[in-house]
Motif scaffolding. Structure first.
Motif, PDB file in Angstrom:
ATOM      1  N   LEU A   1       2.030 -38.597  -2.442  1.00  0.00           N
ATOM      2  CA  LEU A   1       1.516 -37.297  -2.882  1.00  0.00           C
ATOM      3  C   LEU A   1       1.875 -36.992  -4.324  1.00  0.00           C
ATOM      4  CD1 LEU A   1       2.401 -35.175   0.291  1.00  0.00           C
ATOM      5  CD2 LEU A   1       0.181 -36.144  -0.304  1.00  0.00           C
ATOM      6  N   ILE A   2       3.112 -37.306  -4.712  1.00  0.00           N
ATOM      7  CA  ILE A   2       3.577 -36.937  -6.050  1.00  0.00           C
ATOM      8  C   ILE A   2       3.470 -38.075  -7.057  1.00  0.00           C
ATOM      9  CG2 ILE A   2       5.133 -35.179  -5.133  1.00  0.00           C
ATOM     10  CD1 ILE A   2       7.445 -37.108  -5.515  1.00  0.00           C
ATOM     11  N   GLY A   3       3.433 -39.324  -6.567  1.00  0.00           N
ATOM     12  CA  GLY A   3       3.370 -40.469  -7.470  1.00  0.00           C
ATOM     13  C   GLY A   3       2.184 -40.430  -8.418  1.00  0.00           C
ATOM     14  N   PRO A   4       0.963 -40.165  -7.919  1.00  0.00           N
ATOM     15  CA  PRO A   4      -0.179 -40.090  -8.840  1.00  0.00           C
ATOM     16  C   PRO A   4      -0.039 -38.999  -9.896  1.00  0.00           C
ATOM     17  CG  PRO A   4      -0.934 -40.322  -6.562  1.00  0.00           C
ATOM     18  CD  PRO A   4       0.549 -40.086  -6.512  1.00  0.00           C
ATOM     19  N   VAL A   5       0.636 -37.909  -9.552  1.00  0.00           N
ATOM     20  CA  VAL A   5       0.830 -36.820 -10.528  1.00  0.00           C
ATOM     21  C   VAL A   5       1.720 -37.300 -11.667  1.00  0.00           C
ATOM     22  CG1 VAL A   5       1.676 -34.471 -10.881  1.00  0.00           C
ATOM     23  CG2 VAL A   5       0.557 -35.082  -8.732  1.00  0.00           C
ATOM     24  N   PHE A   6       2.857 -37.917 -11.322  1.00  0.00           N
ATOM     25  CA  PHE A   6       3.780 -38.397 -12.351  1.00  0.00           C
ATOM     26  C   PHE A   6       3.146 -39.506 -13.192  1.00  0.00           C
ATOM     27  CE2 PHE A   6       7.305 -37.074  -9.225  1.00  0.00           C
ATOM     28  CZ  PHE A   6       7.344 -35.794  -9.754  1.00  0.00           C
ATOM     29  N   LEU A   7       2.329 -40.328 -12.553  1.00  0.00           N
ATOM     30  CA  LEU A   7       1.639 -41.383 -13.298  1.00  0.00           C
ATOM     31  C   LEU A   7       0.610 -40.777 -14.251  1.00  0.00           C
ATOM     32  CD1 LEU A   7       1.412 -44.433 -13.676  1.00  0.00           C
ATOM     33  CD2 LEU A   7      -0.330 -44.469 -11.880  1.00  0.00           C
ATOM     34  N   GLN A   8      -0.058 -39.720 -13.811  1.00  0.00           N
ATOM     35  CA  GLN A   8      -1.008 -39.028 -14.690  1.00  0.00           C
ATOM     36  C   GLN A   8      -0.280 -38.425 -15.887  1.00  0.00           C
ATOM     37  OE1 GLN A   8      -3.796 -36.424 -12.730  1.00  0.00           O
ATOM     38  NE2 GLN A   8      -4.137 -35.208 -14.543  1.00  0.00           N
ATOM     39  N   TYR A   9       0.890 -37.838 -15.647  1.00  0.00           N
ATOM     40  CA  TYR A   9       1.701 -37.312 -16.749  1.00  0.00           C
ATOM     41  C   TYR A   9       2.045 -38.429 -17.743  1.00  0.00           C
ATOM     42  CZ  TYR A   9       2.800 -33.161 -13.832  1.00  0.00           C
ATOM     43  OH  TYR A   9       2.737 -32.031 -13.070  1.00  0.00           O
ATOM     44  N   LEU A  10       2.455 -39.578 -17.205  1.00  0.00           N
ATOM     45  CA  LEU A  10       2.847 -40.696 -18.063  1.00  0.00           C
ATOM     46  C   LEU A  10       1.679 -41.145 -18.931  1.00  0.00           C
ATOM     47  CD1 LEU A  10       5.135 -42.772 -18.737  1.00  0.00           C
ATOM     48  CD2 LEU A  10       4.086 -44.271 -17.042  1.00  0.00           C
ATOM     49  N   GLY A  11       0.494 -41.276 -18.300  1.00  0.00           N
ATOM     50  CA  GLY A  11      -0.688 -41.677 -19.058  1.00  0.00           C
ATOM     51  C   GLY A  11      -1.010 -40.689 -20.170  1.00  0.00           C
ATOM     52  N   ALA A  12      -0.872 -39.393 -19.883  1.00  0.00           N
ATOM     53  CA  ALA A  12      -1.137 -38.362 -20.892  1.00  0.00           C
ATOM     54  C   ALA A  12      -0.120 -38.439 -22.030  1.00  0.00           C
ATOM     55  CB  ALA A  12      -1.106 -36.981 -20.242  1.00  0.00           C
ATOM     56  N   ASN A  13       1.146 -38.711 -21.695  1.00  0.00           N
ATOM     57  CA  ASN A  13       2.171 -38.852 -22.729  1.00  0.00           C
ATOM     58  C   ASN A  13       1.918 -40.076 -23.604  1.00  0.00           C
ATOM     59  OD1 ASN A  13       3.445 -36.569 -21.852  1.00  0.00           O
ATOM     60  ND2 ASN A  13       5.275 -37.567 -21.075  1.00  0.00           N
ATOM     61  N   VAL A  14       1.479 -41.176 -22.971  1.00  0.00           N
ATOM     62  CA  VAL A  14       1.154 -42.389 -23.732  1.00  0.00           C
ATOM     63  C   VAL A  14       0.014 -42.113 -24.706  1.00  0.00           C
ATOM     64  CG1 VAL A  14       0.136 -44.698 -23.536  1.00  0.00           C
ATOM     65  CG2 VAL A  14       1.994 -44.027 -22.010  1.00  0.00           C
ATOM     66  N   GLU A  15      -0.998 -41.399 -24.228  1.00  0.00           N
ATOM     67  CA  GLU A  15      -2.138 -41.056 -25.090  1.00  0.00           C
ATOM     68  C   GLU A  15      -1.690 -40.168 -26.251  1.00  0.00           C
ATOM     69  OE1 GLU A  15      -6.552 -38.914 -24.731  1.00  0.00           O
ATOM     70  OE2 GLU A  15      -5.377 -39.336 -22.934  1.00  0.00           O
ATOM     71  N   ALA A  16      -0.789 -39.236 -25.974  1.00  0.00           N
ATOM     72  CA  ALA A  16      -0.295 -38.342 -27.026  1.00  0.00           C
ATOM     73  C   ALA A  16       0.483 -39.115 -28.079  1.00  0.00           C
ATOM     74  CB  ALA A  16       0.581 -37.252 -26.400  1.00  0.00           C
ATOM     75  N   VAL A  17       1.340 -40.043 -27.628  1.00  0.00           N
ATOM     76  CA  VAL A  17       2.101 -40.868 -28.570  1.00  0.00           C
ATOM     77  C   VAL A  17       1.158 -41.680 -29.448  1.00  0.00           C
ATOM     78  CG1 VAL A  17       3.644 -42.865 -28.740  1.00  0.00           C
ATOM     79  CG2 VAL A  17       4.210 -41.009 -27.198  1.00  0.00           C
ATOM     80  N   SER A  18       0.142 -42.275 -28.832  1.00  0.00           N
ATOM     81  CA  SER A  18      -0.811 -43.103 -29.571  1.00  0.00           C
ATOM     82  C   SER A  18      -1.585 -42.291 -30.610  1.00  0.00           C
ATOM     83  CB  SER A  18      -1.796 -43.768 -28.603  1.00  0.00           C
ATOM     84  OG  SER A  18      -1.109 -44.572 -27.658  1.00  0.00           O
ATOM     85  N   ASN A  19      -1.786 -41.004 -30.326  1.00  0.00           N
ATOM     86  CA  ASN A  19      -2.538 -40.140 -31.249  1.00  0.00           C
ATOM     87  C   ASN A  19      -1.635 -39.360 -32.196  1.00  0.00           C
ATOM     88  OD1 ASN A  19      -4.953 -40.922 -30.027  1.00  0.00           O
ATOM     89  ND2 ASN A  19      -4.877 -39.263 -28.533  1.00  0.00           N
ATOM     90  N   GLY A  20      -0.318 -39.608 -32.091  1.00  0.00           N
ATOM     91  CA  GLY A  20       0.615 -38.898 -32.954  1.00  0.00           C
ATOM     92  C   GLY A  20       0.760 -37.434 -32.628  1.00  0.00           C
ATOM     93  N   GLU A  21       0.556 -37.067 -31.360  1.00  0.00           N
ATOM     94  CA  GLU A  21       0.637 -35.675 -30.919  1.00  0.00           C
ATOM     95  C   GLU A  21       1.914 -35.437 -30.118  1.00  0.00           C
ATOM     96  OE1 GLU A  21      -2.856 -35.362 -28.572  1.00  0.00           O
ATOM     97  OE2 GLU A  21      -4.244 -35.424 -30.285  1.00  0.00           O
ATOM     98  N   PRO A  22       2.347 -34.180 -29.948  1.00  0.00           N
ATOM     99  CA  PRO A  22       3.521 -33.891 -29.105  1.00  0.00           C
ATOM    100  C   PRO A  22       3.256 -34.293 -27.657  1.00  0.00           C
ATOM    101  CG  PRO A  22       2.932 -31.995 -30.466  1.00  0.00           C
ATOM    102  CD  PRO A  22       1.808 -32.966 -30.599  1.00  0.00           C
TER     103      PRO A  22
END
Length: 420
Positions: A241-262
């Motif tokens: 139930l919670i694993g996909p949520v945390f993985l979605q957070y991780l993907g969003a953080n990776v995208e932010a890092v790649s774009n130079g965003e917070p």
């Protein structure tokens, strides 16, 4: 405490046990696990791209586009891989040809992620193939394989003679389910105009929001540790139930890092496994260190034997050896230490004093090193890792010493009984 445990065993344990053994959730759990190598590889390239050393950004700048290719190939296609993996696992559980089930689900998922522009050209929205489409990928995989199984059970499939080669036989066997599913999802998505991905995201939005708040993550950690305390694998019970949520957070953080965003998410994958589970769920490394030189021989022996495994986040020896499970005296610090580390870590990340997680690591990565790597090389996170171990020791100390005195008194009153 006995009344509390009895109530848990009567009203909480049965439904959660059934939940953890549910085959749909088992398929999701197994599919999530299969993505771990992909996210680790993508994470390693991220560390190389954004290693926090003075002058590194200028040195790596000419190579950055090439270095980010593996990141896009892993995190950028997370939902596609997850759909395939969940479809495969669900096919195995329902005794279908697993590779056919996985392929069928992936075709349908890719189709509904196509976008038609004004000129009628079909293109993919790449963000939906990444972390934004995870819940849709899971839902599509489960529905597709369930329909495949239903049609097979009703014999509404094309069956060729047994003399036909197996690959040809299976291809024709999947023809009817694929036709039915493609037609159904095509009608829903492109004829009726239902944005399936947006509908699914809307349904799960409250959960996605809640788990990135301090109250939400505290409830999550409390539930996991409480379940472990009464003998249920809390991680397995909730992970689907919670694993996909945390993985979605991780993907969003990776995208932010790649774009130079917070980085937008604090509780991304790695928050609980690295910052809260120091030495294993319940931060039991603190208990092992407190009792390393215990006056009670049994506790001393268990602590020393379990210490090497806890360095790699495996704490079953101390968890069942003391034991912590169904032991009121040690259940309390077991839950409290996890909650204390959750609050401390969340606030430090929220205040910007340590980086938020954006690198996925094997859960067996030792503490401190894991703190350093999961935040992309933040030395402040490593320092917090050391402080976290000390904090866990402080929480466990009075309870562990009370348990030690209790055992020593029992040994004195029963001299013929071994203290261990």
């Amino acid at each position: 405490m006995k009344t509390f445990v009895t109530l848990l065993n009567r009203f909480v344990v049965p439904p959660l046990t059934a939940l953890s053994e549910n085959r749909y959730l088992s398929a999701v759990r197994s599919g999530m696990v299969s993505l771990v190598p992909l996210t680790i590889i993508g994470g390693l390239f991220l560390i190389v791209c954004y290693f926090p050393v003075g002058g590194w950004d200028k040195f790596v700048a000419p190579y950055l586009p090439v270095l980010q290719v593996p990141v896009t190939a892993t995190f950028g296609l997370l939902s596609v891989f997850l759909c395939f993996a969940v479809g495969y696992q669900m096919g195995k559980l329902l005794k279908q040809e697993a590779i056919v089930s996985a392929g069928l689900a992936t075709v349908v998922y890719l189709m509904i992620q196509l976008h038609l522009d004004e000129a009628g050209n079909a293109t993919f929205k790449m963000e939906r193939l990444g972390s934004q489409g995870l819940f849709t990928a899971i839902l599509v995989a489960l529905v597709c394989v369930r329909v495949q199984k239903f049609l097979a059970d009703k014999n509404a499939v094309i069956r060729l003679p047994d003399s036909v080669p197996p690959m040809v036989y299976e291809s024709f066997l999947s023809l009817t389910p694929m036709l039915v599913l493609v037609l159904a999802f095509w009608l829903l998505r492109f004829v009726l105009g239902v944005d399936i991905n947006e509908v699914v995201q809307m349904v799960f939005r409250p959960l996605v929001f809640a788990l990135n708040t301090l109250p939400g993550i505290l409830v999550c950690v409390f539930t996991i540790t409480l379940l472990w305390s009464v003998g249920i694998n809390g991680d397995n019970a909730l992970d689907a139930l919670i694993g996909p949520v945390f993985l979605q957070y991780l993907g969003a953080n990776v995208e932010a890092v790649s774009n130079g965003e917070p980085l937008p998410y604090i509780t991304a994958q790695g928050f609980v496994t690295t910052f809260v589970n120091v030495g294993g769920t319940g931060a039991t490394l603190g208990l092992a260190l407190v009792m390393l030189n215990s006056k009670e021989p049994g506790y001393r022996k268990i602590s020393r034997l379990s210490l090497p495994t806890q360095i790699f986040q495996i704490n079953e020896p101390i968890f069942f050896g003391f034991p912590i499970v169904l032991n009121p005296l040690l259940m309390i610090p077991y839950v409290l230490s996890a909650l204390a580390l959750t609050v401390g870590t969340y606030l430090l990340m929220d205040w910007g004093w340590i980086n938020r997680p954006f690198v996925n690591l094997p859960w067996t990565t030792p503490p401190v090193l894991g703190h350093f790597l999961v935040t992309g090389g933040d030395w402040r996170a490593a320092v917090w890792g050391v402080v976290s171990i000390a904090l866990a020791m402080v929480v466990y100390y009075p309870f562990a010493k009370a348990a030690e005195r209790q055992r020593l008194l029992q040994a004195k009153s029963s001299p013929g009984t071994a203290a261990s």
